[in-house]
Design an enzyme around this catalytic site. Structure first.
Site, PDB file in Angstrom:
ATOM      1  N   GLY A 143       1.318   7.834 101.868  1.00 50.04           N
ATOM      2  CA  GLY A 143       1.767   8.615 100.725  1.00 50.04           C
ATOM      3  C   GLY A 143       3.211   9.036 100.875  1.00 50.04           C
ATOM      4  N   ASN A 144       3.619   9.983 100.065  1.00 50.69           N
ATOM      5  CA  ASN A 144       4.985  10.521 100.166  1.00 50.69           C
ATOM      6  C   ASN A 144       4.952  12.013  99.858  1.00 50.69           C
ATOM      7  OD1 ASN A 144       5.402  10.865  97.192  1.00 50.69           O
ATOM      8  ND2 ASN A 144       5.278   8.619  97.210  1.00 50.69           N
ATOM      9  N   TYR A 145       6.123  12.640  99.901  1.00 50.52           N
ATOM     10  CA  TYR A 145       6.200  14.090  99.804  1.00 50.52           C
ATOM     11  C   TYR A 145       6.335  14.624  98.379  1.00 50.52           C
ATOM     12  CZ  TYR A 145       7.012  14.024 104.864  1.00 50.52           C
ATOM     13  OH  TYR A 145       6.885  13.842 106.217  1.00 50.52           O
TER      14      TYR A 145
END
Length: 407
Positions: free
Chosen positions: A212-214
């Protein structure tokens, strides 16, 4: 957020309910959004809240009687009804609702209501048995048939868990009803449909792990509220985030890049503009394990990744082929060669304009409540200072509106 209530003249009617204290919160909220508020209170209402409190909040004398007590000045309900852009009765008791429905003009509030040329909003407040009584329900239906807007406690995402049938809706939701009404009537995106993507995507490795990412989704949700607050029908396709919009939108929750791709392409045909603010994964695991991968059995682990579908590029091709008037807005979050990379993306993906932000700018990017952007189109580049994301959303939508007008 654009304040659609700025400059609006609101008559607030207050009746004899224990919920009268909430009128103070309504007044504060309306004034904060730029509205001018004139209170009209029934004699029974003054038993629950003092006019001096209300006058201090509105900076206007509170009107209760037909004649002012000190000098006998006539309070014209006709003039007041013509002055208002909207009339809101909150709280509205069963007694006042009955008088309004049957034209019993025995106090200043009801005579003002009968003279009002503006839309009228009514927020009932009473106990459950009174609310459920057939006479109350008949009177509410009568008011609806007259074109009044009845604001009852909501169920679902916009509702407070404390409200129930008969209890007055919460002040912030009452104000939201007025905002949505004026946005739908006057907003510069009235009649437009805007599709917005927001948040991250999660690409599964196994049933418990993902890539995923932030992304927090805050920028996309701010854009959704800004567009809805200007009268647009908003379709929001969001990755997994714990956020809600202020205004009602048509929302689709997705998890993976593929799900977002399929959902967006399925919705693309009937929209005026697409704002692609989601942080979509560029790669996804080629294989997803059916069971949790055990650490002790694998030692080092190598993931085989494959590229995801490029949503912006797909829409750019569809725009070129079938939807030339549909506006495409992209986002570019860069760490180096920012302008060059953004301009390249603008051309390759057939976007109308692109919003550039850099992780090298403090306060911009993921997990922040602020952002610092540049808007790049084929006419050039416009830089904006660091702002709250709601203000950034307003800048982006201002540009969107101007481009839509030119198409």
């Amino acid at each position: 957020m654009t304040h659609i209530l700025k400059g609006k003249k609101i008559v607030l009617g207050i009746t004899g309910s224990i919920a009268a204290y909430k009128a103070c919160h309504i007044i504060r909220g309306l004034i904060k959004k730029g509205a001018e508020v004139q209170v009209v209170i029934t004699p029974a209402g003054k038993e629950f809240i003092t006019p001096i409190t209300l006058s201090a909040l509105t900076s206007k004398p509170v009107i209760s009687e037909f004649f002012a007590q000190r000098d006998g000045t006539w309070n014209s309900h006709v003039d007041l009804g013509l002055w208002a852009d909207a009339m809101l009765i909150a709280p509205a008791t069963a007694s006042t609702i009955g008088k309004m429905a049957n034209g019993i003009a025995d106090n200043m509030l009801v005579t003002t209501y009968l003279s009002a040329k503006a839309p009228v909003f009514v927020a009932p407040a009473m106990d459950l048995d009174m609310y459920a009584h057939p006479s109350t329900q008949r009177n509410l239906e009568t008011l609806r048939s007259y074109g009044n807007h009845i604001i009852e406690p909501q169920t679902g995402e916009l509702a407070s868990h404390l409200v129930g049938k008969g209890r007055m809706e919460e002040p912030e939701n009452i104000i939201r009803h007025l905002e949505k009404y004026f946005a739908d009537k006057e907003g510069d995106l009235k009649g437009r449909t805007i599709l917005i993507t927001a948040g991250p995507t999660y690409e599964k490795i196994d049933p418990v792990r993902f890539i995923g990412n932030y992304s927090s989704g805050k920028m996309g949700f701010a854009l959704a509220d800004e567009c809805a607050g200007r009268g647009a029908k908003v379709i929001l396709v969001t990755g997994p985030v714990q956020l809600q919009t202020y205004f009602p939108v048509q929302r689709y929750n997705v998890e993976s890049a593929q799900q977002m791709h399929d959902t967006v392409l399925g919705l693309f045909g009937n929209v005026d503009a697409v704002i692609l603010s989601a942080a979509v994964a560029d790669y996804t695991p080629a294989q997803v394990a059916e069971e949790k991968i055990k650490r002790e059995k694998t030692g080092n682990m190598t993931l085989d990744l494959k590229p995801t579908e490029d949503i912006a590029a797909c829409l750019g091709r569809l725009k070129a082929a079938d939807s030339p008037r549909t506006l495409l807005v992209g986002f570019a979050l860069e760490t180096n060669d920012e302008q060059h990379n953004a301009e390249d993306k603008l051309e390759r993906k057939n976007l109308d304009f692109i919003v550039l932000n850099s992780l090298r700018d403090k306060g911009a990017g993921f997990r922040c409540d602020t952002n610092k952007i540049s808007i790049i189109d084929r006419e050039g580049k416009t830089d904006y200072p660091l702002k709250d994301k709601s203000e950034v959303a307003a800048d982006i939508v201002d540009h969107l509106v101007e481009v839509l007008k030119s198409k």
